[in-house]
Write an enzyme that holds these catalytic residues in place. Structure first.
Site: not given
Length: 334
Positions: A42, A100, A118, A153, A155-156, A173, A203
């Site tokens: 990543d 980032d 998870g 979820n 994230i990212d 996702f 994602e």
């Protein structure tokens, strides 16, 4: 004696000529993937004020590894963003994922996700700052958790400046979303409302402006199943920054349409989660991303580099549609 003196002068002149020629005509350097053969999942990249490029990655190396390079090809390890004492703690057992890096208001600003595998409701996105690209970074804590922002979820993260305002793009996702940040980039702007800009297939989203279009790059598939990983990079585009983003056939990314940019081949699989696009001094665009070597999968998600080209209709591609594995011409960095 006279002959010996002339030979000496001739040798001196030739030596000076070749020295000047070597200085003026730098031979073009080549490179071969991977550019870093240890786990650097990543990746995120920035060119800093000191003239070096810096790459940061999900913590295969604990506390977020930092490497630097003058030419985008030869990288040396220099530090971690955090230490065990300074690392973020809002997800106590969590890993630091998908950093980032940006430069905002004379500070190096590092957004990051923190999660356990998870933990889709308790994961979240935080931010840290430093005066130096090599750190140390000071953590400012979380921007939000999934259960606070209402996006499973969460994230990212990916930072975006548009018309003088700061925004954060994120998601994994469960939809790709955007929200406005404060002027310093360190918190969500009060009363800001999130907006969904892509569907549930994606994602690691990143918005890039090229020509008349905004391009939404994202990753699709499984990232972390070794040689069974199906990760790949896709894209859609729009003339408006918040979409609708569509593929070549006009299918919306809200309906999970996309054009594949980077897939797998006989050498690398699980290729995705691209960095910011870096433009070299010859006007060429480059993308860092991770992949898994079929011959050495034990090395994890290693760092790959390829040139992003643009076809006559303005769509991005890499040669062959998958990671290069033979020697390529390196980025032009003066």
């Amino acid at each position: 004696m006279k002959r010996k003196v002339n030979l000496f002068v001739l040798a001196f002149v030739l030596s000076a000529f070749f020295s000047v020629t070597k200085a003026q005509v730098k031979p073009s350097m080549n490179y071969k993937n991977p550019v870093v053969e240890v786990g650097m999942p990543d990746p995120t990249v920035i060119k800093a004020a000191d003239g070096y490029f810096y790459v940061y990655a999900t913590e295969s190396t604990r506390n977020v590894p930092i490497m630097k390079s003058k030419d985008l090809v030869q990288w040396t390890y220099c530090n971690t963003a955090f230490t065990n004492k300074t690392r973020p703690k809002f997800e106590p057992r969590g890993g630091i994922w998908a950093p980032d890096i940006n430069y905002i208001n004379n500070k190096y600003v590092l957004y990051y996700a923190m999660s356990v595998w998870g933990g889709e409701q308790t994961c979240g996105i935080g931010v840290a700052t430093s005066d130096s690209p090599q750190g140390p970074f000071t953590d400012h804590g979380k921007l939000f958790r999934s259960n606070e922002i209402g996006v499973q979820n969460s994230i990212d993260p990916s930072f975006l400046q548009y018309k003088g305002k700061n925004y954060l793009v994120w998601g994994s996702f469960r939809g790709i979303y955007v929200i406005e940040l404060t002027a310093d980039g360190l918190s969500v702007k009060p009363k800001a409302k999130k907006k969904q800009i892509a569907g549930t297939a994606f994602e690691a989203a990143y918005v890039h402006k090229h020509g008349d279009y905004y391009y939404l790059f994202a990753s699709i598939g499984s990232c972390c199943e070794g040689l069974k990983s199906t990760y790949h990079v896709g894209v859609g585009r729009s003339k408006k920054v918040w979409g609708p983003y569509k593929d070549k056939n006009g299918k919306s990314m809200m309906e999970n349409g996309y054009l594949q940019v980077i897939g797998s081949n006989d050498h690398f699989v699980g290729n995705g989660h691209g960095s910011q696009i870096i433009r070299d001094d010859a006007g060429q665009d480059w993308l860092f991303y991770h992949g898994i070597s079929k011959t050495a999968p034990e090395k994890g998600r290693i760092l790959l580099l390829d040139q992003i080209k643009w076809d006559k209709d303005g769509w991005p591609y890499v040669e062959g549609g998958s990671p290069s594995y033979e020697f390529q011409k390196a980025p032009v960095i003066k």
